[in-house]
Motif scaffolding. Structure first.
Motif, PDB file in Angstrom:
ATOM      1  N   GLY A  32       0.816  -1.217   0.000  1.00  0.00           N
ATOM      2  CA  GLY A  32       0.000   0.000   0.000  1.00  0.00           C
ATOM      3  C   GLY A  32       0.843   1.258   0.000  1.00  0.00           C
ATOM      4  O   GLY A  32       0.536   2.220   0.703  1.00  0.00           O
ATOM      5  N   GLU A  33       1.892   1.273  -0.822  1.00  0.00           N
ATOM      6  CA  GLU A  33       2.812   2.419  -0.797  1.00  0.00           C
ATOM      7  C   GLU A  33       2.145   3.705  -1.273  1.00  0.00           C
ATOM      8  O   GLU A  33       2.390   4.775  -0.738  1.00  0.00           O
ATOM      9  CB  GLU A  33       4.060   2.101  -1.625  1.00  0.00           C
ATOM     10  CG  GLU A  33       4.996   1.214  -0.824  1.00  0.00           C
ATOM     11  CD  GLU A  33       6.143   0.623  -1.619  1.00  0.00           C
ATOM     12  OE1 GLU A  33       6.268   0.931  -2.830  1.00  0.00           O
ATOM     13  OE2 GLU A  33       6.907  -0.161  -1.021  1.00  0.00           O
ATOM     14  N   ARG A  34       1.291   3.603  -2.272  1.00  0.00           N
ATOM     15  CA  ARG A  34       0.639   4.823  -2.783  1.00  0.00           C
ATOM     16  C   ARG A  34      -0.414   5.347  -1.810  1.00  0.00           C
ATOM     17  O   ARG A  34      -0.673   6.536  -1.755  1.00  0.00           O
ATOM     18  CB  ARG A  34       0.034   4.565  -4.171  1.00  0.00           C
ATOM     19  CG  ARG A  34       1.092   4.440  -5.253  1.00  0.00           C
ATOM     20  CD  ARG A  34       0.525   3.880  -6.526  1.00  0.00           C
ATOM     21  NE  ARG A  34       0.195   2.454  -6.402  1.00  0.00           N
ATOM     22  CZ  ARG A  34      -0.331   1.727  -7.372  1.00  0.00           C
ATOM     23  NH1 ARG A  34      -0.602   2.284  -8.530  1.00  0.00           N
ATOM     24  NH2 ARG A  34      -0.569   0.444  -7.177  1.00  0.00           N
ATOM     25  N   ALA A  59       3.493 -12.959  -7.867  1.00  0.00           N
ATOM     26  CA  ALA A  59       4.052 -13.955  -6.934  1.00  0.00           C
ATOM     27  C   ALA A  59       3.043 -14.274  -5.831  1.00  0.00           C
ATOM     28  O   ALA A  59       2.946 -15.418  -5.372  1.00  0.00           O
ATOM     29  CB  ALA A  59       5.353 -13.432  -6.330  1.00  0.00           C
ATOM     30  N   SER A  60       2.286 -13.267  -5.416  1.00  0.00           N
ATOM     31  CA  SER A  60       1.283 -13.509  -4.373  1.00  0.00           C
ATOM     32  C   SER A  60       0.158 -14.403  -4.896  1.00  0.00           C
ATOM     33  O   SER A  60      -0.296 -15.313  -4.191  1.00  0.00           O
ATOM     34  CB  SER A  60       0.710 -12.175  -3.871  1.00  0.00           C
ATOM     35  OG  SER A  60       1.707 -11.458  -3.173  1.00  0.00           O
ATOM     36  N   VAL A  61      -0.288 -14.152  -6.113  1.00  0.00           N
ATOM     37  CA  VAL A  61      -1.323 -15.026  -6.690  1.00  0.00           C
ATOM     38  C   VAL A  61      -0.789 -16.451  -6.789  1.00  0.00           C
ATOM     39  O   VAL A  61      -1.474 -17.420  -6.424  1.00  0.00           O
ATOM     40  CB  VAL A  61      -1.787 -14.510  -8.072  1.00  0.00           C
ATOM     41  CG1 VAL A  61      -2.747 -15.517  -8.723  1.00  0.00           C
ATOM     42  CG2 VAL A  61      -2.456 -13.150  -7.957  1.00  0.00           C
ATOM     43  N   PHE A  74     -14.155  -0.553  -7.751  1.00  0.00           N
ATOM     44  CA  PHE A  74     -12.951   0.280  -7.960  1.00  0.00           C
ATOM     45  C   PHE A  74     -11.845  -0.146  -6.988  1.00  0.00           C
ATOM     46  O   PHE A  74     -12.112  -0.692  -5.920  1.00  0.00           O
ATOM     47  CB  PHE A  74     -13.281   1.773  -7.776  1.00  0.00           C
ATOM     48  CG  PHE A  74     -13.614   2.144  -6.362  1.00  0.00           C
ATOM     49  CD1 PHE A  74     -14.897   1.987  -5.860  1.00  0.00           C
ATOM     50  CD2 PHE A  74     -12.640   2.658  -5.500  1.00  0.00           C
ATOM     51  CE1 PHE A  74     -15.205   2.309  -4.548  1.00  0.00           C
ATOM     52  CE2 PHE A  74     -12.937   3.001  -4.179  1.00  0.00           C
ATOM     53  CZ  PHE A  74     -14.233   2.813  -3.713  1.00  0.00           C
ATOM     54  N   LYS A  75     -10.607   0.128  -7.383  1.00  0.00           N
ATOM     55  CA  LYS A  75      -9.471  -0.254  -6.537  1.00  0.00           C
ATOM     56  C   LYS A  75      -9.080   0.922  -5.637  1.00  0.00           C
ATOM     57  O   LYS A  75      -8.886   2.047  -6.120  1.00  0.00           O
ATOM     58  CB  LYS A  75      -8.273  -0.682  -7.393  1.00  0.00           C
ATOM     59  CG  LYS A  75      -7.116  -1.216  -6.553  1.00  0.00           C
ATOM     60  CD  LYS A  75      -6.198  -2.123  -7.361  1.00  0.00           C
ATOM     61  CE  LYS A  75      -5.378  -1.376  -8.373  1.00  0.00           C
ATOM     62  NZ  LYS A  75      -4.279  -0.588  -7.760  1.00  0.00           N
ATOM     63  N   VAL A  76      -8.944   0.642  -4.349  1.00  0.00           N
ATOM     64  CA  VAL A  76      -8.424   1.656  -3.432  1.00  0.00           C
ATOM     65  C   VAL A  76      -6.906   1.703  -3.632  1.00  0.00           C
ATOM     66  O   VAL A  76      -6.198   0.744  -3.312  1.00  0.00           O
ATOM     67  CB  VAL A  76      -8.763   1.328  -1.964  1.00  0.00           C
ATOM     68  CG1 VAL A  76      -8.070   2.296  -1.014  1.00  0.00           C
ATOM     69  CG2 VAL A  76     -10.279   1.352  -1.744  1.00  0.00           C
TER      70      VAL A  76
END
Ligand code: CTP
Ligand code: MG
Length: 234
Positions: A13-15, A85-87, A207-209
């Motif tokens: 969540g860097e952004r 990689a997480s998927v 929508f993506k947060v």
């Protein structure tokens, strides 16, 4: 024959820069991941749920506790450095009986349950890859000049649905990012393997947060849902 949802929640969540992994950032008093798990549960279409958690011990423990509360029986696995990689880490945990997989971003925490149902149904009737997508509303221009015809464009969302074998094969082929342009979603990987990607209508609340402004929108959506469920007129 069963359907699994792989919920990827391992990003930093860097952004958003909220001081915690994005999936654990609260909206309406509950972490984004809790809202996402609610929708998965309410859809009724997930026989198995795999949550991919931040790999640090604190984040991992928080996700184990949260997932266990909302979806007893959910599997939790530590994620990787990239979304891909997480998927892949989530896919590696799928039980043998799973033949349909929905991959969903915890960051799209407010995607409605019906979207999961619609995507899963389209895979069940034989589409190997199904993606919710919405029209692009901005005018789009190439950096080096020229407006792009936006009627031919769609912005893609999650949950994306797949025949398990197709997705596993695509991830194996795409491991290490070999060849071609970077791919930012799972359908892109499957398409690289030569399979067609089927579009279904997406939903504005999927929508993506990503940024603090998106978080403000998420707060507004949650508040509106609470007002509606309290019986006030829309
Ligand atoms: N994701 C993940 N593992 C990663 C990177 C991303 O599971 N290594 C997940 C995120 O948790 C999120 C989804 O993929 O649910 C979409 O990624 P994105 O919106 O980019 O989230 P973050 O990577 O957390 O955000 P940022 O890029 O701003 O750091
Ligand atoms: Mg990211």
């Amino acid at each position: 024959m069963s359907t699994a949802v792989v919920l990827v929640a391992a990003g930093r969540g860097e952004r958003l820069a909220a001081g915690a992994p994005k999936a654990l950032v609260p909206v309406g008093g509950r972490p984004l991941l809790a809202w996402a798990l609610d929708a998965v549960l309410a859809s009724g279409c997930a026989d198995r749920v795999v949550v991919v958690a931040p790999p640090d011990p604190v984040g991992l423990a928080a996700v184990v506790a949260l997932a266990g509360d909302v979806v007893p029986g959910a599997l939790v696995v530590a994620g990787g450095d990239t979304r891909q990689a997480s998927v892949a880490a989530g896919l590696a945990k799928l039980p043998d009986d799973v033949d349909v997989v929905l991959v969903h971003d915890a960051a799209r925490a407010l995607a409605p349950p019906e979207l999961f149902t619609q995507v899963a149904a389209a895979v069940r009737v034989g589409r190997p890859a199904v993606v919710p997508a919405v029209p692009v509303t901005d005018t789009v221009r190439r950096v080096r000049g020229g407006v792009v015809d936006r009627t031919a464009l769609r912005a893609v969302q999650t949950p994306q649905g797949f025949a398990r074998d197709a997705l596993v094969e695509a991830h194996a082929a795409g491991a290490g990012g070999a060849g071609g342009a970077p791919v930012t979603d799972d359908a892109g990987l499957v398409e690289r393997c030569g399979l067609a990607v089927h579009l279904v209508p997406g939903h504005p609340e999927a929508f993506k947060v990503t940024t603090p402004l998106d978080l403000a929108l998420a707060e507004a959506v949650v508040a509106r849902r609470a007002t509606r469920s309290a019986g006030s007129p829309p």
